[in-house]
Design a protein around this motif. Structure first.
Motif, short mmCIF file in Angstrom:
data_model
loop_
_atom_site.label_atom_id
_atom_site.label_comp_id
_atom_site.label_asym_id
_atom_site.label_seq_id
_atom_site.Cartn_x
_atom_site.Cartn_y
_atom_site.Cartn_z
N CYS A 220 0.85 -1.19 0.00
CA CYS A 220 0.00 0.00 0.00
C CYS A 220 0.89 1.24 0.00
O CYS A 220 2.05 1.20 0.41
CB CYS A 220 -0.95 0.00 1.19
SG CYS A 220 -0.13 -0.08 2.79
N VAL A 221 0.34 2.34 -0.47
CA VAL A 221 1.10 3.57 -0.63
C VAL A 221 1.42 4.16 0.74
O VAL A 221 0.58 4.22 1.63
CB VAL A 221 0.31 4.59 -1.49
CG1 VAL A 221 1.05 5.93 -1.57
CG2 VAL A 221 0.06 4.02 -2.88
N GLY A 222 2.69 4.60 0.88
CA GLY A 222 3.12 5.22 2.13
C GLY A 222 3.80 6.54 1.88
O GLY A 222 3.51 7.25 0.91
N ASN A 223 4.77 6.87 2.75
CA ASN A 223 5.54 8.12 2.62
C ASN A 223 6.97 7.85 3.08
O ASN A 223 7.51 8.54 3.94
CB ASN A 223 4.90 9.23 3.44
CG ASN A 223 5.53 10.58 3.18
OD1 ASN A 223 6.08 10.83 2.10
ND2 ASN A 223 5.46 11.48 4.16
N THR A 224 7.59 6.81 2.48
CA THR A 224 8.93 6.38 2.89
C THR A 224 10.02 6.85 1.95
O THR A 224 11.20 6.65 2.24
CB THR A 224 8.98 4.84 2.99
OG1 THR A 224 8.62 4.28 1.73
CG2 THR A 224 8.02 4.32 4.06
N ALA A 225 9.67 7.46 0.79
CA ALA A 225 10.66 7.94 -0.17
C ALA A 225 11.22 9.28 0.30
O ALA A 225 10.53 10.31 0.27
CB ALA A 225 10.06 8.06 -1.56
N VAL A 226 12.48 9.30 0.72
CA VAL A 226 13.11 10.51 1.24
C VAL A 226 13.27 11.56 0.13
O VAL A 226 13.07 12.76 0.36
CB VAL A 226 14.47 10.17 1.88
CG1 VAL A 226 15.17 11.43 2.39
CG2 VAL A 226 14.30 9.18 3.01
#
Length: 273
Positions: A238-244
């Motif tokens: 599922c889509v997260g927010n882990t890409a720095v």
């Protein structure tokens, strides 16, 4: 003669004195002897009676049935009959022993390994396909429900809000809500799961013929396992927010398509708008 009598009286007197002093012990000794003789006789009678009883219990049977005591059989069985004669005649004739056929030992067939091994999570595992007999994939479904907000660009630089600089963009960003289900765009297997320092949690699928798809900026890597077989439309995360490197962008899925490990335009495979 006159001297003898006084001596005789003296002897009797001594005897009387002796008996008077020792009479108690003499009587006691006699009593003990009598009691001992009585006990001995009593025990002897008891043993004699037991032996007589045992003899009486055995002798009548032996006297009544001398044949049974000698041969261990009742007199009735000693009388020959036809069945005994038949048995004797059968026993006299030798029987032919037919050797039994030796059993054939068949080796146990070991079970063939299944073509679909499983990993620790119990999910099916697929081996990398050679690609010779598999048709090359040309069409894919959308990995998430959304629109491409930043397109593919290999020659023209694209401005990055997070890095505040211009750079090439060899992938697409598909805008969607955070937590949206990410699906496999085609059949294949999970060839890699990693936590990329730039693009966060990433899952890579191998679709054979040198074709791979990359799904990054995911929330978790627990949805699938390495070498797990997946089908088109299976949820892999599922889509997260882990890409720095994309943290300043709106919620989105980082999606790449690789051909022989080189990036190509994903829009060539995804449905046309």
């Amino acid at each position: 003669m006159k001297k003898l009598f006084p001596e005789k009286k003296l002897t009797r007197k001594k005897i009387l004195n002796f008996l008077d002093k020792r009479l108690f012990y003499v009587v006691l000794t006699l009593c003990i002897c009598i009691v001992g003789a009585t006990i001995y006789l009593t025990m002897g009678k008891d043993q004699l009676g037991n032996s007589n009883n045992s003899v009486q219990g055995v002798i009548p049977d032996e006297i009544n049935n001398p044949a049974s005591s000698i041969l261990g059989k009742s007199p009735e069985k000693l009388v020959p009959n036809k069945s005994d004669e038949d048995n004797k005649s059968q026993a006299a004739t030798p029987t032919k022993i037919v050797p039994s056929a030796t059993p054939k030992v068949t080796p146990a067939v070991s079970a063939k390994p299944t073509n679909k091994p499983t990993n620790k999570s119990g999910k099916s595992v697929a081996k990398p396909a050679s690609g010779k007999n598999i048709a090359e994939i040309t069409d894919m479904i959308m990995p998430v429900f959304g629109q491409i907000c930043v397109g593919y660009s290999s020659d023209k630089p694209v401005y990055s809000k997070t890095l505040e600089q211009w750079q090439t963009h060899k992938y697409v960003e598909i805008a969607c809500e955070k937590g949206s289900a990410v699906k496999a765009t085609a059949d294949g297997y999970v060839c890699e799961i990693k936590d990329d320092p730039k693009y966060g949690i990433t899952v890579v699928l191998d679709h054979s013929n040198g074709l791979k798809t990359v799904y990054a900026n995911l929330a978790s890597s627990n949805m699938v396992a390495t070498n797990q077989k997946v089908s088109i439309g299976d949820i892999i995360g599922c889509v997260g927010n882990t890409a720095v490197f994309e943290s300043a962008e709106q919620p989105h899925l980082h999606f790449e398509v690789l051909k022989n490990d080189k990036p190509v335009n994903p829009s060539s495979y995804l449905p046309k708008e």
